[in-house]
Design a protein around this motif. Structure first.
Motif, short mmCIF file in Angstrom:
data_model
loop_
_atom_site.label_atom_id
_atom_site.label_comp_id
_atom_site.label_asym_id
_atom_site.label_seq_id
_atom_site.Cartn_x
_atom_site.Cartn_y
_atom_site.Cartn_z
N ILE A 111 -11.79 39.25 17.13
CA ILE A 111 -12.14 38.88 15.91
C ILE A 111 -11.40 37.54 15.56
CG2 ILE A 111 -12.46 39.20 13.32
CD1 ILE A 111 -13.10 42.13 14.22
N ARG A 112 -10.17 37.28 15.64
CA ARG A 112 -9.41 36.27 15.14
C ARG A 112 -9.63 35.03 16.18
NH1 ARG A 112 -5.04 40.22 15.10
NH2 ARG A 112 -4.25 39.61 16.96
N LYS A 113 -9.99 35.31 17.24
CA LYS A 113 -10.51 34.28 18.39
C LYS A 113 -11.80 33.69 17.94
CE LYS A 113 -7.59 34.99 22.26
NZ LYS A 113 -6.75 33.76 22.15
N MET A 114 -12.66 34.81 17.48
CA MET A 114 -13.94 34.30 17.20
C MET A 114 -13.90 33.40 15.74
SD MET A 114 -16.45 37.64 17.88
CE MET A 114 -18.00 36.74 17.28
N VAL A 115 -13.20 34.03 14.91
CA VAL A 115 -12.93 33.15 13.72
C VAL A 115 -12.14 31.84 13.82
CG1 VAL A 115 -11.71 33.02 11.45
CG2 VAL A 115 -12.96 35.24 12.25
N GLY A 116 -11.49 31.73 14.53
CA GLY A 116 -10.43 30.42 14.90
C GLY A 116 -11.72 29.38 15.58
N ASN A 117 -12.34 29.88 16.68
CA ASN A 117 -13.43 29.04 17.19
C ASN A 117 -14.33 28.52 16.32
OD1 ASN A 117 -12.12 29.14 19.69
ND2 ASN A 117 -13.35 30.92 20.47
N GLN A 118 -14.92 29.09 15.47
CA GLN A 118 -15.78 28.95 14.54
C GLN A 118 -15.30 27.86 13.46
OE1 GLN A 118 -18.99 28.94 14.59
NE2 GLN A 118 -20.05 31.07 14.55
N VAL A 119 -14.00 28.26 12.97
CA VAL A 119 -13.39 27.32 11.99
C VAL A 119 -13.14 25.99 12.62
CG1 VAL A 119 -11.20 27.18 10.68
CG2 VAL A 119 -12.41 29.22 10.53
N LYS A 120 -12.72 26.00 13.87
CA LYS A 120 -12.31 24.61 14.61
C LYS A 120 -13.79 23.76 14.46
CE LYS A 120 -10.72 22.72 18.74
NZ LYS A 120 -11.09 21.32 18.30
N LYS A 121 -14.95 24.65 14.76
CA LYS A 121 -16.17 23.93 14.74
C LYS A 121 -16.53 23.23 13.32
CE LYS A 121 -18.27 26.50 18.62
NZ LYS A 121 -19.15 27.38 18.98
N ILE A 122 -16.62 24.15 12.42
CA ILE A 122 -16.61 23.69 10.81
C ILE A 122 -15.86 22.56 10.66
CG2 ILE A 122 -16.41 24.41 8.58
CD1 ILE A 122 -17.20 27.34 9.49
N ASN A 123 -14.55 22.68 10.88
CA ASN A 123 -13.43 21.37 10.56
C ASN A 123 -13.84 20.16 11.47
OD1 ASN A 123 -11.97 22.79 8.63
ND2 ASN A 123 -10.53 23.35 10.37
N ASP A 124 -14.45 20.41 12.59
CA ASP A 124 -14.90 19.25 13.41
C ASP A 124 -16.06 18.44 12.93
OD1 ASP A 124 -12.39 19.55 14.96
OD2 ASP A 124 -13.56 20.43 16.69
N THR A 125 -16.98 19.54 12.71
CA THR A 125 -18.42 18.62 12.27
C THR A 125 -18.61 18.48 10.59
OG1 THR A 125 -19.36 21.11 11.94
CG2 THR A 125 -19.54 19.89 13.89
N ILE A 126 -17.81 19.39 10.02
CA ILE A 126 -18.11 19.16 8.58
C ILE A 126 -16.90 18.81 7.44
CG2 ILE A 126 -18.80 20.73 6.22
CD1 ILE A 126 -20.20 22.56 8.16
N GLY A 127 -15.73 19.07 8.14
CA GLY A 127 -14.47 18.61 7.34
C GLY A 127 -13.78 19.92 7.05
N ASP A 128 -12.48 19.78 6.24
CA ASP A 128 -11.70 20.84 5.93
C ASP A 128 -12.27 21.36 4.88
OD1 ASP A 128 -9.82 20.12 7.96
OD2 ASP A 128 -9.00 18.90 6.71
N PHE A 129 -11.89 22.83 5.03
CA PHE A 129 -12.42 23.77 3.70
C PHE A 129 -11.15 24.12 2.86
CE2 PHE A 129 -11.86 26.44 7.52
CZ PHE A 129 -11.25 27.37 6.96
N ASN A 130 -11.03 24.53 1.65
CA ASN A 130 -9.98 24.95 1.11
C ASN A 130 -9.82 26.56 1.35
OD1 ASN A 130 -11.83 23.06 -0.72
ND2 ASN A 130 -9.72 22.94 -1.23
N LYS A 131 -10.94 27.30 1.49
CA LYS A 131 -10.27 28.67 1.69
C LYS A 131 -11.60 29.53 2.23
CE LYS A 131 -8.41 32.79 -0.26
NZ LYS A 131 -7.67 33.53 -1.53
N LEU A 132 -11.25 30.41 3.26
CA LEU A 132 -12.47 31.39 3.89
C LEU A 132 -11.83 32.52 3.49
CD1 LEU A 132 -14.97 31.58 5.67
CD2 LEU A 132 -13.32 31.41 7.79
N SER A 133 -12.92 33.52 3.16
CA SER A 133 -12.45 34.83 3.10
C SER A 133 -13.57 35.71 3.75
CB SER A 133 -12.42 35.30 1.38
OG SER A 133 -11.54 34.61 0.78
N LEU A 134 -13.38 36.58 4.61
CA LEU A 134 -14.15 37.56 4.98
C LEU A 134 -13.95 38.80 4.83
CD1 LEU A 134 -14.24 36.05 8.47
CD2 LEU A 134 -16.01 35.66 6.79
N ASN A 135 -14.81 39.83 4.28
CA ASN A 135 -14.63 41.12 3.87
C ASN A 135 -15.59 42.09 4.66
OD1 ASN A 135 -15.04 43.75 2.50
ND2 ASN A 135 -13.96 42.58 0.75
#
Length: 108
Positions: A36-60
């Motif tokens: 899960i940590r690896k999946m989240v990390g990979n998706q976050v990297k894609k988001i940062n590369d394509t859209i830009g930095d986000f302030n906060k991400l929460s998953l419940n």
């Protein structure tokens, strides 16, 4: 940006980096948490590369009453706006991928 757990409290909150929180994942076995940590990390990297930095991400993560499905709720704060997504599925990894994809689509 390397993703690592910097805090794991008894309330099942796992913090990745300074702006990502995973709630309800603490009851999962360690190998599942690693994936899960690896999946989240990979998706976050894609988001940062394509859209830009986000302030906060929460998953419940919650389980349905029958304990047969996973309910995932995602929330991303970016540029003063809040984006949310929700997915329920029998496969945890599929649900995680879909909830993150929905957040990415909402932002873009």
């Amino acid at each position: 940006m390397p993703i690592e757990v910097i805090k794991h409290r008894g309330d099942n909150l796992i913090t990745l980096g300074s702006n990502m929180e995973l709630s309800g994942f603490g009851d999962l076995d360690s190998s599942t948490q690693l994936v899960i940590r690896k999946m989240v990390g990979n998706q976050v990297k894609k988001i940062n590369d394509t859209i830009g930095d986000f302030n906060k991400l929460s998953l419940n993560l919650n389980r349905t009453e029958e304990n047969q499905k996973y309910q995932l709720y995602g929330k991303m704060e970016m540029n003063g706006k809040v984006y949310t997504s929700e997915v329920t599925d029998q496969n945890l990894f599929f649900a995680l991928s879909r909830v993150l994809d929905k957040l990415k689509e909402g932002v873009s």
